[in-house]
Scaffold this active site. Sequence first.
Site, mmCIF file in Angstrom:
data_model
loop_
_atom_site.group_PDB
_atom_site.id
_atom_site.type_symbol
_atom_site.label_atom_id
_atom_site.label_comp_id
_atom_site.label_asym_id
_atom_site.label_seq_id
_atom_site.Cartn_x
_atom_site.Cartn_y
_atom_site.Cartn_z
ATOM 1 N N SER A 160 -0.042 7.853 -0.431
ATOM 2 C CA SER A 160 -1.058 8.451 -1.020
ATOM 3 C C SER A 160 -0.751 9.637 -1.677
ATOM 4 O O SER A 160 -0.217 9.731 -2.839
ATOM 5 C CB SER A 160 -1.984 8.430 0.345
ATOM 6 O OG SER A 160 -3.380 8.919 -0.015
ATOM 7 N N ASP A 258 -8.772 -0.508 -1.382
ATOM 8 C CA ASP A 258 -8.455 0.755 -1.476
ATOM 9 C C ASP A 258 -9.026 1.384 -2.754
ATOM 10 O O ASP A 258 -8.846 0.931 -3.643
ATOM 11 C CB ASP A 258 -6.881 0.937 -1.527
ATOM 12 C CG ASP A 258 -6.419 2.315 -1.503
ATOM 13 O OD1 ASP A 258 -7.391 3.506 -1.358
ATOM 14 O OD2 ASP A 258 -5.182 2.560 -1.230
ATOM 15 N N HIS A 288 -6.545 1.248 2.426
ATOM 16 C CA HIS A 288 -6.046 2.639 2.294
ATOM 17 C C HIS A 288 -5.284 2.568 3.446
ATOM 18 O O HIS A 288 -5.779 2.744 4.567
ATOM 19 C CB HIS A 288 -6.575 3.653 1.644
ATOM 20 C CG HIS A 288 -5.826 4.736 1.348
ATOM 21 N ND1 HIS A 288 -5.230 4.982 0.157
ATOM 22 C CD2 HIS A 288 -5.672 5.989 2.148
ATOM 23 C CE1 HIS A 288 -4.710 6.101 0.023
ATOM 24 N NE2 HIS A 288 -4.769 6.720 1.347
#
Length: 316
Positions: A160, A258, A288
């Site tokens: 991320s 995601d 995610h």
Amino acid sequence: MPLDPPIAAVLDMLANSGTPMSMIDGTPQQAREGFRTMTYDIRDPATLAAVRSVEDATVAGPEGAIPIRIYRPDVDGAVPTVVFFHGGGFVIGDLDTHDDHARLICHDVEAVVVSVDYRLAPEHPFPAGFEDCFASTKWAAEHIAELGGDAGRIAVAGDSAGGNLSAAVAIAATREGGPKLAAQLLIYPGVDFREDDDLHPSRIENGEGLFLTSEDMQWFGNHYLSDQAHRHDPRASVLLATDLAGLPPAVVGTGEYDPLRDEGEAYAKALEEAGVKVALRRYDGLIHGFFGMGSWSPACAAAATDLCEEFRTLLG
């Protein structure tokens, strides 16, 4: 394909628990505490990948000491060294919340992992986190003999926000004379801070009820980027970098559900068009954060294992 059933069950449980699903109504400190509870305080140590040793240390950074944690695999001889940057939107996360990520990479890739506790926003907005990550990568290269011992196999990795930082460090290292990196592992990276959601439809398609929300992403971005102009700085929006040629080969992992899926895949395509070797893996049914959800979902565990295997292949 449908949302992974175990993940769907977890999302339903969270939705019915009364726990806020978005961070936007709280403070950064409250968000940090909640994230730590979910990722570290209630974890089962029996689910962690085995490593030979774990050592806390510090390295010199632009604005003082940077805490790091060094993980060593249970193998002998020279091994790769991976500098790891945790996720959390540049606002939350620390060495503990991503201890499981670092252990898994150490074990599965058979590499020394240097996990970096870079400065967080809003106390330390952009480019503080990037500067700490780049400084830590240069430190690892300078101390390679006491780390992994193989100067030809230094890499960066992150999930991320950490994927964003890994990509930015790879660009800086390539353009600014080193250190020379052998590979980069970008796990559902956020790579574009422009606020036009039409650029990446997954931000809308997957923006509600799937753990990371569109509101969360806006909240993170507003804390990290104190100046609107920074949204177009390629050290933040790495997708806007004008020259990606010569970057280290990359493994890019995305999840079907995601909101960051499309921009991560766009960056993989941009790398490939620049002549960079890329292994892009989209994991259907996953959301995610799947890299850290292996204890909840066999599909998440399999995806994390697969990404580590691809990364290990790149590192020889």
